[in-house]
Design an enzyme around this catalytic site. Structure first.
Site, PDB file in Angstrom:
ATOM      1  N   LYS A  84      10.537  -6.723   2.047  1.00  0.00           N
ATOM      2  CA  LYS A  84      10.933  -5.816   2.708  1.00  0.00           C
ATOM      3  C   LYS A  84      10.748  -5.613   4.077  1.00  0.00           C
ATOM      4  O   LYS A  84      10.639  -6.093   5.128  1.00  0.00           O
ATOM      5  CB  LYS A  84       9.805  -4.814   2.414  1.00  0.00           C
ATOM      6  N   SER A 159      12.101   3.602  -2.493  1.00  0.00           N
ATOM      7  CA  SER A 159      12.935   2.675  -1.179  1.00  0.00           C
ATOM      8  C   SER A 159      12.295   1.300  -1.347  1.00  0.00           C
ATOM      9  O   SER A 159      13.087   0.911  -0.193  1.00  0.00           O
ATOM     10  CB  SER A 159      12.515   3.334   0.160  1.00  0.00           C
ATOM     11  N   SER A 183       7.440   4.833  -3.576  1.00  0.00           N
ATOM     12  CA  SER A 183       8.818   3.648  -3.132  1.00  0.00           C
ATOM     13  C   SER A 183       8.892   2.201  -3.663  1.00  0.00           C
ATOM     14  O   SER A 183       9.705   1.094  -3.260  1.00  0.00           O
ATOM     15  CB  SER A 183       8.901   2.716  -1.932  1.00  0.00           C
TER      16      SER A 183
END
Length: 475
Positions: A84, A159, A183
């Protein structure tokens, strides 16, 4: 033995077995992922950066290791992994989805990045995020819109949306995520993959401000429960740079015990959330699958209400929104609409609201603790909604309030939560079920998740190729 697209969906646990038997090369697996990325990235936009040459060199080294001509193979030797856009890696630019971060290369590896490298992972891509991770969708002014492989008009969630979409599209075998309001679990649900929000303190977080934020968690994302557990075993454990991490390191067994005799509490809506009829139908399938395997599943009430959403909004707004406001509202670089709104709202939060959030959280802990004295775990939907469009303005906090059942368990941060695919909604977007464990009991969470996976899907992995609703289904 495998077609290239079949290789892209090969579970990491199976790939490792094939590497060891030398029926598959790490180079072949990486090449298949890279070729699929060439095909689908122009549509999906899951990656904010790639490091192909370094990854190819690592895959060749892994091939030598399995052939007995290099170092002894490590636990993730040769497995393609994406990070990420939060977890720093030397030489990369971790932008956090914002122009405000500039273009300064990372000079240190995040603890999770280093652990994956040390385990032999082939880190080949950085996955897209919304700006500063503050949205349940994935778009930013810096990196554009990320789309759901099941239907590119829809969001993959956020996210960790780039990680979820990359896994669902077969562009990577494993991916890292982080979770402060859902997320990891939101994109896991919308993309039909598996994601774990570990107990707070299980996986090291940096820098220190994030490490000491009890709602913030780093966790693994994968296409199967076993792969998720495999990655968790690498990521978790105490670390000198995170004083909140706990000892000892937990090793989750990958041969999951049956769920026969386990007592599992059930809630369709946590007593206050909006839940679509398709999601309820998927939950019924999960309940049926668990009962068929001998688990005792009983519906419970928690006594929760919308004050839980208020608590999250006031706590995040006061702590994080006000800090963003200093950076975002007084500079000239372009920022995303939702992050400006979040920052401005944070300035309106009061100390009294912040303290009241702790009172609400305490009541919720008490309620869930009472349930957990009678049950081994709780199951509930991950998302109450069945998706949202990828583009268009949305209030990031409204997404949590209106669409998600994830955020209560960031307030209750010591409870691990695993999101597992539970079905496919009428619009073709996957649904997910959350398995909420007793505090620090990831082992039982994975055990129940594996039973859901086996019972609902019966060995058939959910992926976009199952549907012909969009061009990716025919790829």
């Amino acid at each position: 033995m495998y077609k290239p697209d079949e290789l892209c969906y090969l579970p990491a646990t199976e790939a490792l077995q094939l590497f060891r038997s030398r029926d598959l090369s790490p180079v072949e697996l990486l090449d298949a992922c890279l070729a699929r990325a060439d095909q689908l990235e122009p549509v999906l936009n899951t990656f904010s950066a790639q490091r192909r040459e370094e990854a190819k060199a690592a895959a060749r080294d892994a091939e030598l290791a399995y052939g007995g001509r290099g170092a002894v193979p490590r636990p993730l030797e040769g497995i393609p992994v994406s990070l990420k856009n939060e977890h720093t890696l030397v030489g990369w630019v971790t932008t956090k989805g914002s122009w405000l971060q500039g273009n300064t290369p990372d000079t240190v590896n995040a603890p999770v990045s280093q652990r994956l490298l040390d385990a032999g992972a082939v880190i080949h891509a950085q996955t897209n995020v919304p700006e500063f991770y503050m949205a349940g969708f994935t778009r930013s002014v810096r990196h554009g819109v990320t789309r759901n492989p099941w239907n590119p008009e829809m969001t993959p969630g956020g996210s960790s949306g780039g990680s979820g979409a990359a896994l669902a599209a077969g562009l990577t075998a494993l991916a890292s995520g982080s979770d402060i309001g859902g997320s990891i679990r939101i994109p896991a649900s919308y993309c039909g993959v598996v994601g774990l929000k570990p107990s707070y303190g299980r996986v090291p977080v940096t820098p220190i401000g994030y490490a000491l934020h009890p709602m913030n968690h780093i966790g693994p994302m994968a296409r199967t429960v076993a792969d998720c557990a495999l990655m968790f075993n690498i990521m978790n454990g105490p670390h000198v740079r995170d004083p909140a991490t706990i000892s000892p390191k937990l090793e989750v067994p990958l041969d999951f015990l049956p769920v026969k005799g386990l007592r599992i509490a059930l809630s369709y809506d946590l007593d206050f959330c909006k839940v679509h009829a398709d999601v309820r139908k998927s939950m019924d399938q999960v309940v049926q699958a668990l009962r068929a395997q001998g688990a005792i599943v009983e519906q419970v009430t928690l006594g929760w209400d919308s004050s839980a959403a208020d608590a999250l909004e006031h706590r995040l707004g006061y702590e994080t929104g006000r800090a963003f406001a200093v950076r975002i509202l007084e500079q000239e670089l372009e920022t995303s609409d939702y992050i400006r709104h979040f920052a401005a709202a944070g300035l309106c939060m009061t100390g009294e609201q912040y303290l009241a959030a702790d009172v609400t959280t305490g009541r919720m802990y008490d309620s869930l603790a009472e349930v957990m004295t009678r049950y081994d775990a709780l199951i509930c939907p991950t998302m109450g909604a069945i998706g949202a469009v990828a583009e268009g303005e949305r209030d990031s906090m409204a997404v949590l309030r209106n669409d998600a059942l994830t955020f209560p368990f960031n307030l209750l941060s010591r409870h691990p939560v695993l999101s597992v695919p539970s079905g496919i909604a009428s619009n073709g977007i996957p649904t997910g079920v959350q398995v909420v464990g007793r505090t620090f009991d990831e082992t039982t969470v994975f055990r129940i998740g594996a039973a859901v996976e086996a019972g609902v899907w019966q060995g058939k992995r959910p992926d976009p190729a199952m549907t012909a609703r969009h061009p990716l289904g025919a790829s």
